[in-house]
Scaffold this motif. Structure first.
Motif, PDB file in Angstrom:
ATOM      1  N   ASP A 251       0.836  -1.197   0.000  1.00 13.43           N
ATOM      2  CA  ASP A 251       0.000   0.000   0.000  1.00 13.43           C
ATOM      3  C   ASP A 251       0.876   1.256   0.000  1.00 13.43           C
ATOM      4  OD1 ASP A 251      -1.994  -1.893   0.306  1.00 13.43           O
ATOM      5  OD2 ASP A 251      -2.219  -1.550   2.455  1.00 13.43           O
ATOM      6  N   ALA A 252       1.946   1.226   0.800  1.00 17.87           N
ATOM      7  CA  ALA A 252       2.876   2.362   0.831  1.00 17.87           C
ATOM      8  C   ALA A 252       3.568   2.531  -0.511  1.00 17.87           C
ATOM      9  CB  ALA A 252       3.906   2.160   1.940  1.00 17.87           C
ATOM     10  N   LEU A 253       3.896   1.406  -1.163  1.00 19.42           N
ATOM     11  CA  LEU A 253       4.583   1.450  -2.455  1.00 19.42           C
ATOM     12  C   LEU A 253       3.754   2.190  -3.495  1.00 19.42           C
ATOM     13  CD1 LEU A 253       7.085   0.328  -4.098  1.00 19.42           C
ATOM     14  CD2 LEU A 253       5.556  -1.522  -4.789  1.00 19.42           C
ATOM     15  N   ILE A 254       2.496   1.776  -3.664  1.00 14.40           N
ATOM     16  CA  ILE A 254       1.681   2.412  -4.704  1.00 14.40           C
ATOM     17  C   ILE A 254       1.279   3.826  -4.296  1.00 14.40           C
ATOM     18  CG2 ILE A 254      -0.499   1.392  -3.882  1.00 14.40           C
ATOM     19  CD1 ILE A 254      -1.382   1.315  -6.840  1.00 14.40           C
ATOM     20  N   GLY A 255       1.001   4.037  -3.006  1.00 11.42           N
ATOM     21  CA  GLY A 255       0.624   5.377  -2.569  1.00 11.42           C
ATOM     22  C   GLY A 255       1.735   6.385  -2.802  1.00 11.42           C
ATOM     23  N   ALA A 256       2.954   6.026  -2.401  1.00 13.99           N
ATOM     24  CA  ALA A 256       4.087   6.939  -2.562  1.00 13.99           C
ATOM     25  C   ALA A 256       4.416   7.144  -4.035  1.00 13.99           C
ATOM     26  CB  ALA A 256       5.301   6.393  -1.814  1.00 13.99           C
ATOM     27  N   TYR A 257       4.338   6.068  -4.831  1.00 14.71           N
ATOM     28  CA  TYR A 257       4.635   6.190  -6.260  1.00 14.71           C
ATOM     29  C   TYR A 257       3.646   7.140  -6.943  1.00 14.71           C
ATOM     30  CZ  TYR A 257       5.539   5.024 -11.128  1.00 14.71           C
ATOM     31  OH  TYR A 257       5.837   5.111 -12.477  1.00 14.71           O
ATOM     32  N   VAL A 258       2.358   6.940  -6.675  1.00  9.41           N
ATOM     33  CA  VAL A 258       1.344   7.789  -7.292  1.00  9.41           C
ATOM     34  C   VAL A 258       1.498   9.239  -6.843  1.00  9.41           C
ATOM     35  CG1 VAL A 258      -1.131   8.290  -7.365  1.00  9.41           C
ATOM     36  CG2 VAL A 258      -0.325   5.951  -7.687  1.00  9.41           C
ATOM     37  N   LYS A 259       1.781   9.448  -5.563  1.00  2.77           N
ATOM     38  CA  LYS A 259       1.972  10.822  -5.078  1.00  2.77           C
ATOM     39  C   LYS A 259       3.114  11.499  -5.807  1.00  2.77           C
ATOM     40  CE  LYS A 259       1.773  14.424  -2.268  1.00  2.77           C
ATOM     41  NZ  LYS A 259       3.016  15.156  -2.598  1.00  2.77           N
ATOM     42  N   LEU A 275       9.947   2.759  -3.192  1.00  3.32           N
ATOM     43  CA  LEU A 275      10.616   1.624  -2.550  1.00  3.32           C
ATOM     44  C   LEU A 275      11.100   1.997  -1.153  1.00  3.32           C
ATOM     45  CD1 LEU A 275      12.755  -0.101  -5.332  1.00  3.32           C
ATOM     46  CD2 LEU A 275      11.127  -1.225  -3.806  1.00  3.32           C
ATOM     47  N   SER A 276      11.628   3.194  -1.026  1.00  8.60           N
ATOM     48  CA  SER A 276      12.078   3.646   0.288  1.00  8.60           C
ATOM     49  C   SER A 276      10.895   3.814   1.238  1.00  8.60           C
ATOM     50  CB  SER A 276      12.833   4.973   0.165  1.00  8.60           C
ATOM     51  OG  SER A 276      13.283   5.418   1.421  1.00  8.60           O
ATOM     52  N   ALA A 277       9.762   4.297   0.718  1.00  8.35           N
ATOM     53  CA  ALA A 277       8.563   4.449   1.546  1.00  8.35           C
ATOM     54  C   ALA A 277       8.091   3.101   2.059  1.00  8.35           C
ATOM     55  CB  ALA A 277       7.453   5.123   0.744  1.00  8.35           C
ATOM     56  N   ALA A 278       8.061   2.091   1.173  1.00 10.03           N
ATOM     57  CA  ALA A 278       7.623   0.758   1.574  1.00 10.03           C
ATOM     58  C   ALA A 278       8.584   0.147   2.594  1.00 10.03           C
ATOM     59  CB  ALA A 278       7.506  -0.143   0.354  1.00 10.03           C
ATOM     60  N   ALA A 279       9.892   0.293   2.334  1.00 13.33           N
ATOM     61  CA  ALA A 279      10.900  -0.264   3.247  1.00 13.33           C
ATOM     62  C   ALA A 279      10.856   0.431   4.604  1.00 13.33           C
ATOM     63  CB  ALA A 279      12.290  -0.129   2.634  1.00 13.33           C
ATOM     64  N   GLU A 295      10.689  13.506   4.456  1.00 14.91           N
ATOM     65  CA  GLU A 295      12.073  13.668   4.889  1.00 14.91           C
ATOM     66  C   GLU A 295      12.666  12.335   5.356  1.00 14.91           C
ATOM     67  OE1 GLU A 295       9.536  15.688   5.746  1.00 14.91           O
ATOM     68  OE2 GLU A 295      10.192  17.267   4.354  1.00 14.91           O
ATOM     69  N   ALA A 296      11.891  11.565   6.119  1.00 12.88           N
ATOM     70  CA  ALA A 296      12.369  10.263   6.603  1.00 12.88           C
ATOM     71  C   ALA A 296      12.573   9.297   5.452  1.00 12.88           C
ATOM     72  CB  ALA A 296      11.371   9.690   7.615  1.00 12.88           C
ATOM     73  N   ILE A 297      11.669   9.343   4.478  1.00 18.92           N
ATOM     74  CA  ILE A 297      11.769   8.449   3.322  1.00 18.92           C
ATOM     75  C   ILE A 297      12.993   8.794   2.483  1.00 18.92           C
ATOM     76  CG2 ILE A 297      10.661   7.780   1.154  1.00 18.92           C
ATOM     77  CD1 ILE A 297       7.958   8.203   2.625  1.00 18.92           C
ATOM     78  N   LEU A 304      19.436   2.523   1.628  1.00 20.27           N
ATOM     79  CA  LEU A 304      18.887   1.286   1.062  1.00 20.27           C
ATOM     80  C   LEU A 304      19.738   0.720  -0.082  1.00 20.27           C
ATOM     81  CD1 LEU A 304      15.035   1.952   0.929  1.00 20.27           C
ATOM     82  CD2 LEU A 304      16.195   0.144   2.196  1.00 20.27           C
ATOM     83  N   ASN A 305      20.607   1.548  -0.654  1.00 23.83           N
ATOM     84  CA  ASN A 305      21.439   1.115  -1.787  1.00 23.83           C
ATOM     85  C   ASN A 305      20.575   0.581  -2.939  1.00 23.83           C
ATOM     86  OD1 ASN A 305      23.814   1.677  -0.315  1.00 23.83           O
ATOM     87  ND2 ASN A 305      23.725  -0.332   0.662  1.00 23.83           N
ATOM     88  N   ILE A 306      19.614   1.371  -3.360  1.00 23.20           N
ATOM     89  CA  ILE A 306      18.703   0.950  -4.435  1.00 23.20           C
ATOM     90  C   ILE A 306      19.443   0.932  -5.768  1.00 23.20           C
ATOM     91  CG2 ILE A 306      16.574   1.477  -5.685  1.00 23.20           C
ATOM     92  CD1 ILE A 306      15.603   2.896  -3.110  1.00 23.20           C
ATOM     93  N   GLU A 307      19.375  -0.188  -6.461  1.00 24.78           N
ATOM     94  CA  GLU A 307      20.029  -0.339  -7.768  1.00 24.78           C
ATOM     95  C   GLU A 307      19.015  -0.761  -8.815  1.00 24.78           C
ATOM     96  OE1 GLU A 307      23.225  -3.080  -7.361  1.00 24.78           O
ATOM     97  OE2 GLU A 307      24.359  -1.818  -5.947  1.00 24.78           O
ATOM     98  N   GLU A 308      19.277  -0.366 -10.060  1.00 30.64           N
ATOM     99  CA  GLU A 308      18.409  -0.726 -11.171  1.00 30.64           C
ATOM    100  C   GLU A 308      19.142  -1.665 -12.132  1.00 30.64           C
ATOM    101  OE1 GLU A 308      15.771   1.281 -14.804  1.00 30.64           O
ATOM    102  OE2 GLU A 308      17.278   2.473 -13.722  1.00 30.64           O
ATOM    103  N   SER A 309      18.475  -2.744 -12.496  1.00 32.34           N
ATOM    104  CA  SER A 309      19.002  -3.657 -13.506  1.00 32.34           C
ATOM    105  C   SER A 309      18.057  -3.656 -14.692  1.00 32.34           C
ATOM    106  CB  SER A 309      19.088  -5.084 -12.932  1.00 32.34           C
ATOM    107  OG  SER A 309      19.908  -5.123 -11.773  1.00 32.34           O
ATOM    108  N   ILE A 310      18.579  -3.297 -15.867  1.00 33.70           N
ATOM    109  CA  ILE A 310      17.759  -3.298 -17.080  1.00 33.70           C
ATOM    110  C   ILE A 310      17.572  -4.732 -17.561  1.00 33.70           C
ATOM    111  CG2 ILE A 310      17.478  -2.384 -19.403  1.00 33.70           C
ATOM    112  CD1 ILE A 310      17.494  -0.257 -17.231  1.00 33.70           C
TER     113      ILE A 310
END
Length: 311
Positions: A251-259, A275-279, A295-297, A304-310
């Motif tokens: 719920d946090a994932l989609i809410g934060a993404y849409v916002k 992703l940071s919001a959900a974590a 601010e906390a997110i 979190l060391n978020i990485e993207e893999s194509i």
């Protein structure tokens, strides 16, 4: 200011977290909590905590629990003028059993109340929204309500399919959806593709885009998110995190993404923030989650060391 209109369920969450590995057909010692929940309400809460202009459309039961949930939503800052009070049915309930690692093993929901949503009222609410606004829908709504929303909306629609049983309601509506966030099991229930690796994950995301979804987010729980847009598919992943209670992370994932998308951020920025919001959310208990803020997110994003893999 752009409006986020969340249409979905509000209920009482009863959550039991086992102290030890669960034993079937037995009484398991653990900790039991009661709190306000519901996919729609949870999404509306995270959007409100992130300073969104949120209208929450739901059915509240005309009982003590229903009045308490409504008053709490208003206190948080949601506009509940278009939510309706229903007599004759109890407040919606969600019962979850979590294992000793904090992951849900089994749940049961009673969302009969949402079947009382009046279609003429819902049509009026949806038609009042502007093109730049956003609707977020949860699949606890009846199919009649989902069709009503997709047929009358002038603005983008984001969807959380909630469960494998309810996700299939959207198979014939995918070309009306801008943002779609299933988990791996809900995605498989819809397209028959079991996500076992990045190749099958990319195949699943591609299936949704080919059926008309503009932005696809498939949650892989602790393994991150598969993301697709404009033919590009990637996986965003992060370091292992502590889980206090995994319920509500999606719920946090989609809410934060849409916002973030409603605020004009690019998808890559929005998915990292989400992703940071959900974590951040699942590392907190229910009461601590109500203090969540941008601010906390943002502070947690680098850690979190978020990485993207194509893919």
């Amino acid at each position: 200011m752009k409006e986020i209109c969340v249409i979905g369920g509000a209920n009482i969450d009863i959550c039991g977290i086992s102290d030890k590995p669960l034993v079937d057909y037995d009484s398991n010692p653990g900790k039991i909590s009661l709190s306000f929940g519901g996919v729609g309400r949870n999404i509306a809460e995270i959007c409100t905590l992130l300073k969104g202009n949120v209208r929450f459309v739901t059915c509240f039961a005309d009982d003590d629990f229903g009045r308490m949930i409504r008053e709490d939503c208003i206190a948080l800052g949601m506009d509940c003028h278009d939510a309706v009070m229903i007599r004759g049915l109890p407040t919606s309930m969600y019962l979850a059993i979590m294992d000793d690692a904090g992951d849900m093993r089994m749940a049961m929901s009673d969302m009969r109340l949402l079947a009382k949503m009046d279609m003429s009222h819902l049509t009026r609410v949806v038609q009042l929204l502007d093109h730049d606004d956003m609707i977020i829908v949860d699949a606890n709504l009846e199919e009649e309500a989902l069709h009503c929303i997709t047929q009358n909306a002038r603005c983008p629609i984001a969807v959380d399919p909630v469960s494998t049983a309810k996700a299939v309601k959207f198979i014939d509506l995918l070309d009306q959806i801008t943002i779609f966030k299933p988990n791996r099991f809900e995605a498989e229930a819809m397209n028959g593709i079991a996500i076992k690796d990045e190749i099958s994950g990319a195949e699943s995301v591609r299936w949704f885009m080919e059926h008309g979804v503009k932005e696809v987010l498939i949650s892989l729980a602790e393994h991150g998110v598969l993301f697709g847009r404009n033919g590009r598919i990637s996986r965003f992943h992060h370091r292992h995190i502590h889980v206090e209670n995994a319920t509500g992370g999606g719920d946090a994932l989609i809410g934060a993404y849409v916002k973030m998308r409603t605020d004009g951020y690019e998808p890559d920025e929005a998915i990292r923030f989400a992703l940071s919001a959900a974590a951040t959310e699942i590392a907190l208990d229910k009461m601590e989650r109500r203090t969540l803020n941008s601010e906390a997110i943002k502070a947690n994003m680098n850690d979190l060391n978020i990485e993207e893999s194509i893919l």
